[in-house]
Write a protein that holds these residues in place. Sequence first.
Motif, PDB file in Angstrom:
ATOM      1  N   ILE A  77      26.582  45.778 -59.766  1.00  0.00           N
ATOM      2  CA  ILE A  77      26.754  47.067 -59.096  1.00  0.00           C
ATOM      3  C   ILE A  77      27.079  48.162 -60.116  1.00  0.00           C
ATOM      4  CG2 ILE A  77      28.120  48.339 -57.393  1.00  0.00           C
ATOM      5  CD1 ILE A  77      28.520  45.527 -56.004  1.00  0.00           C
ATOM      6  N   SER A  78      28.088  47.927 -60.952  1.00  0.00           N
ATOM      7  CA  SER A  78      28.474  48.967 -61.910  1.00  0.00           C
ATOM      8  C   SER A  78      27.409  49.155 -62.989  1.00  0.00           C
ATOM      9  CB  SER A  78      29.825  48.636 -62.551  1.00  0.00           C
ATOM     10  OG  SER A  78      29.862  47.314 -63.017  1.00  0.00           O
ATOM     11  N   ASP A  79      26.724  48.070 -63.381  1.00  0.00           N
ATOM     12  CA  ASP A  79      25.682  48.173 -64.406  1.00  0.00           C
ATOM     13  C   ASP A  79      24.504  49.004 -63.899  1.00  0.00           C
ATOM     14  OD1 ASP A  79      24.556  47.759 -66.883  1.00  0.00           O
ATOM     15  OD2 ASP A  79      23.817  45.747 -66.436  1.00  0.00           O
ATOM     16  N   LEU A 113      31.486  48.193 -68.111  1.00  0.00           N
ATOM     17  CA  LEU A 113      30.431  48.739 -67.256  1.00  0.00           C
ATOM     18  C   LEU A 113      31.014  49.523 -66.083  1.00  0.00           C
ATOM     19  CD1 LEU A 113      28.095  45.624 -67.267  1.00  0.00           C
ATOM     20  CD2 LEU A 113      27.516  47.861 -68.229  1.00  0.00           C
ATOM     21  N   THR A 114      32.092  49.017 -65.526  1.00  0.00           N
ATOM     22  CA  THR A 114      32.734  49.708 -64.410  1.00  0.00           C
ATOM     23  C   THR A 114      33.315  51.044 -64.864  1.00  0.00           C
ATOM     24  OG1 THR A 114      33.249  47.572 -63.399  1.00  0.00           O
ATOM     25  CG2 THR A 114      34.467  49.485 -62.587  1.00  0.00           C
ATOM     26  N   ALA A 115      33.976  51.047 -66.014  1.00  0.00           N
ATOM     27  CA  ALA A 115      34.531  52.299 -66.554  1.00  0.00           C
ATOM     28  C   ALA A 115      33.420  53.310 -66.823  1.00  0.00           C
ATOM     29  CB  ALA A 115      35.307  52.009 -67.842  1.00  0.00           C
ATOM     30  N   SER A 116      32.291  52.836 -67.362  1.00  0.00           N
ATOM     31  CA  SER A 116      31.165  53.719 -67.657  1.00  0.00           C
ATOM     32  C   SER A 116      30.614  54.347 -66.389  1.00  0.00           C
ATOM     33  CB  SER A 116      30.071  52.924 -68.379  1.00  0.00           C
ATOM     34  OG  SER A 116      28.941  53.733 -68.627  1.00  0.00           O
ATOM     35  N   ALA A 117      30.411  53.530 -65.345  1.00  0.00           N
ATOM     36  CA  ALA A 117      29.850  54.041 -64.088  1.00  0.00           C
ATOM     37  C   ALA A 117      30.736  55.133 -63.491  1.00  0.00           C
ATOM     38  CB  ALA A 117      29.666  52.897 -63.089  1.00  0.00           C
ATOM     39  N   ILE A 118      32.045  54.900 -63.498  1.00  0.00           N
ATOM     40  CA  ILE A 118      32.971  55.879 -62.908  1.00  0.00           C
ATOM     41  C   ILE A 118      32.973  57.180 -63.695  1.00  0.00           C
ATOM     42  CG2 ILE A 118      35.425  56.367 -62.453  1.00  0.00           C
ATOM     43  CD1 ILE A 118      35.708  53.302 -61.869  1.00  0.00           C
ATOM     44  N   MET A 119      33.089  57.086 -65.011  1.00  0.00           N
ATOM     45  CA  MET A 119      33.180  58.309 -65.829  1.00  0.00           C
ATOM     46  C   MET A 119      31.875  59.095 -65.839  1.00  0.00           C
ATOM     47  SD  MET A 119      35.666  57.430 -69.063  1.00  0.00           S
ATOM     48  CE  MET A 119      34.985  55.852 -69.548  1.00  0.00           C
ATOM     49  N   LEU A 120      30.735  58.402 -65.870  1.00  0.00           N
ATOM     50  CA  LEU A 120      29.447  59.110 -65.858  1.00  0.00           C
ATOM     51  C   LEU A 120      29.223  59.831 -64.532  1.00  0.00           C
ATOM     52  CD1 LEU A 120      27.173  56.458 -67.631  1.00  0.00           C
ATOM     53  CD2 LEU A 120      27.816  58.706 -68.537  1.00  0.00           C
ATOM     54  N   TYR A 121      29.630  59.187 -63.429  1.00  0.00           N
ATOM     55  CA  TYR A 121      29.480  59.864 -62.138  1.00  0.00           C
ATOM     56  C   TYR A 121      30.352  61.120 -62.070  1.00  0.00           C
ATOM     57  CZ  TYR A 121      29.344  61.104 -57.280  1.00  0.00           C
ATOM     58  OH  TYR A 121      29.184  61.826 -56.123  1.00  0.00           O
ATOM     59  N   LEU A 122      31.580  61.025 -62.563  1.00  0.00           N
ATOM     60  CA  LEU A 122      32.463  62.198 -62.575  1.00  0.00           C
ATOM     61  C   LEU A 122      31.845  63.325 -63.406  1.00  0.00           C
ATOM     62  CD1 LEU A 122      35.955  60.457 -62.968  1.00  0.00           C
ATOM     63  CD2 LEU A 122      35.026  61.557 -60.905  1.00  0.00           C
ATOM     64  N   ARG A 123      31.210  62.975 -64.512  1.00  0.00           N
ATOM     65  CA  ARG A 123      30.551  63.975 -65.365  1.00  0.00           C
ATOM     66  C   ARG A 123      29.389  64.629 -64.629  1.00  0.00           C
ATOM     67  NH1 ARG A 123      30.505  67.980 -69.002  1.00  0.00           N
ATOM     68  NH2 ARG A 123      28.498  68.136 -70.050  1.00  0.00           N
ATOM     69  N   LEU A 170      24.490  51.230 -61.389  1.00  0.00           N
ATOM     70  CA  LEU A 170      24.882  52.626 -61.152  1.00  0.00           C
ATOM     71  C   LEU A 170      25.010  53.413 -62.447  1.00  0.00           C
ATOM     72  CD1 LEU A 170      27.485  52.264 -58.257  1.00  0.00           C
ATOM     73  CD2 LEU A 170      25.275  53.431 -58.153  1.00  0.00           C
ATOM     74  N   GLN A 171      25.613  52.800 -63.476  1.00  0.00           N
ATOM     75  CA  GLN A 171      25.822  53.581 -64.701  1.00  0.00           C
ATOM     76  C   GLN A 171      24.499  53.959 -65.365  1.00  0.00           C
ATOM     77  OE1 GLN A 171      25.477  52.666 -68.182  1.00  0.00           O
ATOM     78  NE2 GLN A 171      24.530  50.681 -67.723  1.00  0.00           N
ATOM     79  N   VAL A 172      23.495  53.072 -65.316  1.00  0.00           N
ATOM     80  CA  VAL A 172      22.232  53.402 -65.987  1.00  0.00           C
ATOM     81  C   VAL A 172      21.442  54.450 -65.201  1.00  0.00           C
ATOM     82  CG1 VAL A 172      20.727  51.604 -64.986  1.00  0.00           C
ATOM     83  CG2 VAL A 172      20.321  52.408 -67.309  1.00  0.00           C
ATOM     84  N   VAL A 173      21.566  54.449 -63.864  1.00  0.00           N
ATOM     85  CA  VAL A 173      20.878  55.454 -63.050  1.00  0.00           C
ATOM     86  C   VAL A 173      21.534  56.833 -63.218  1.00  0.00           C
ATOM     87  CG1 VAL A 173      20.308  56.139 -60.688  1.00  0.00           C
ATOM     88  CG2 VAL A 173      19.985  53.776 -61.405  1.00  0.00           C
ATOM     89  N   ILE A 174      22.853  56.863 -63.231  1.00  0.00           N
ATOM     90  CA  ILE A 174      23.557  58.140 -63.435  1.00  0.00           C
ATOM     91  C   ILE A 174      23.258  58.675 -64.836  1.00  0.00           C
ATOM     92  CG2 ILE A 174      25.805  59.292 -63.490  1.00  0.00           C
ATOM     93  CD1 ILE A 174      26.763  56.983 -61.567  1.00  0.00           C
ATOM     94  N   LEU A 175      23.185  57.785 -65.802  1.00  0.00           N
ATOM     95  CA  LEU A 175      22.829  58.194 -67.167  1.00  0.00           C
ATOM     96  C   LEU A 175      21.430  58.794 -67.200  1.00  0.00           C
ATOM     97  CD1 LEU A 175      24.254  58.109 -69.895  1.00  0.00           C
ATOM     98  CD2 LEU A 175      23.270  55.848 -70.278  1.00  0.00           C
ATOM     99  N   GLY A 176      20.488  58.220 -66.442  1.00  0.00           N
ATOM    100  CA  GLY A 176      19.137  58.774 -66.350  1.00  0.00           C
ATOM    101  C   GLY A 176      19.146  60.176 -65.768  1.00  0.00           C
ATOM    102  N   ALA A 177      19.958  60.390 -64.729  1.00  0.00           N
ATOM    103  CA  ALA A 177      20.057  61.721 -64.122  1.00  0.00           C
ATOM    104  C   ALA A 177      20.618  62.730 -65.115  1.00  0.00           C
ATOM    105  CB  ALA A 177      20.937  61.654 -62.876  1.00  0.00           C
ATOM    106  N   LEU A 178      21.607  62.316 -65.896  1.00  0.00           N
ATOM    107  CA  LEU A 178      22.181  63.215 -66.907  1.00  0.00           C
ATOM    108  C   LEU A 178      21.170  63.537 -68.007  1.00  0.00           C
ATOM    109  CD1 LEU A 178      25.763  61.660 -67.097  1.00  0.00           C
ATOM    110  CD2 LEU A 178      25.228  64.023 -66.423  1.00  0.00           C
ATOM    111  N   ARG A 179      20.333  62.559 -68.371  1.00  0.00           N
ATOM    112  CA  ARG A 179      19.269  62.833 -69.353  1.00  0.00           C
ATOM    113  C   ARG A 179      18.265  63.824 -68.787  1.00  0.00           C
ATOM    114  NH1 ARG A 179      18.465  56.561 -71.010  1.00  0.00           N
ATOM    115  NH2 ARG A 179      20.170  56.406 -72.526  1.00  0.00           N
TER     116      ARG A 179
END
Length: 459
Positions: free
Chosen positions: A375-377, A434-444, A379-388
């Motif tokens: 789940i966290s893995d 991975l969980t920490a990454s997903a949370i922080m990237l979404y907040l960003r 989400l973090q890669v999809v949010i990272l794609g949106a930020l890119r």
Amino acid sequence: MFRQYTREFRYNIRLSIPVILGMLGHTFVAFADNIMVGQLGTAELAAVSLGNSFVFIAMSLGIGFSTAITPLVAEADGAGLKSDAKRALKHGLVLCTLLGLSLFVLILLLKPLMYMMDQPAEVVVLAIPYLDLVAFSLVPLVMFQAFKQFSEGLSQTKYPMYATILANVINIVLNYLLIFGAFGFPKMGIVGAAVGTLVSRFVMLAFLWILLNKKQKFHYYVSAFNFRELERKVMKKIIDLGFPSALQMFFEVAIFTAAIWLSGVLGKNPQAANQIALNLSSMTFMFGMGLGVAAMIRVGNQKGLKDWSELRRIAQSIFFLTLLLEIGFAVLFLLCRHWFPTIYLDVDDLANQADNMEVIGLAAQLLLVAAFFQISDGLQVVILGALRGLQDVKIPTGITFVSYWLIAFPISYVLGLHTELGSTGIWIGLLSGLTASAIMLYLRFNHLTKKLALEQANN
């Protein structure tokens, strides 16, 4: 409430499926190698794992860098600027070619590290000749990525998929012929797997270029390049986007590579079990990667249109779709964690039965942890794609570094090597990062897009 998000599901799935299949194609090369090599023994499987650990780190830099091409092309496409899209491809192709060659040379220079990493001696001896050939395959792979990212930037995601499928067929056929010496071909063992990977990646590059060049809608973009006229401004823009994107992918792939090395310290069986769990997790991760590309394309298009509130709605729709999909994968891993590892090893091999059963048991424990980080893995890669897609790459790079190297690695190291948890402790560290990454990237993402939408509303 949910209707405003779910109505985007069909288009997002249609856009992402060819990308997912293409990404799975890359992973399936490793899957095929692992299954076929696994029939030779656990030492050979561990050797492929060790050799690929070097290649995956370099590959992460090449693939990560190439992702800079997609948002630039998507933004140009959204704004109707064809010449800008062609410039992004031309300059990106030059930079990707140079990077692929540089990564090949770098791996050759780093090979002696294998002897200093406290890995089993028999594994290192098998891994080195395999690594030489697979390292060279990075050159065509990174060049292929330039064309792939360009095609995806124009929302044309199926053509790279066709090339990847062809490459997989070639790879599997060559693996069978050369690993086992079938039909009179030389029996080359794991070196045969490396030859299959190298040949298939050159074919993949050539096929995609020919395919795009023959399509009328792509011909303008992929032909008549004048490589003598390179613009410093375009080069700088790609590097400014590509270098942080490469680091983001590097930080994540490197932490999983560190897990391979830490597992190797525990022995060849923990390392083989880690490879099985990692290969299975990599395949489900490709679904997140595909949706991340869809997020990057759609956010890039909306950035070109400067419609920030619509951008937020579309991105959050993709996040929601990802969450539902990854919950499904988590359930699958929980239910099948004891069966999946048996695909990789010959359970009827009496000579290696003790080793094989130990590996299967260890891999099942790792898949229990992997079920939760799906789940966290994803989400973090999809949010990272949106930020890119927003071309926001510097702060997300810092987030990925903190998540994987200040949170995940210390936990993996301590729990893996200094407690009885062993390999499971290593994967608990991965789950934490991975969980920490997903949370922080979404907040960003939420902060940045709220700010842009508010500014637009006030103007």
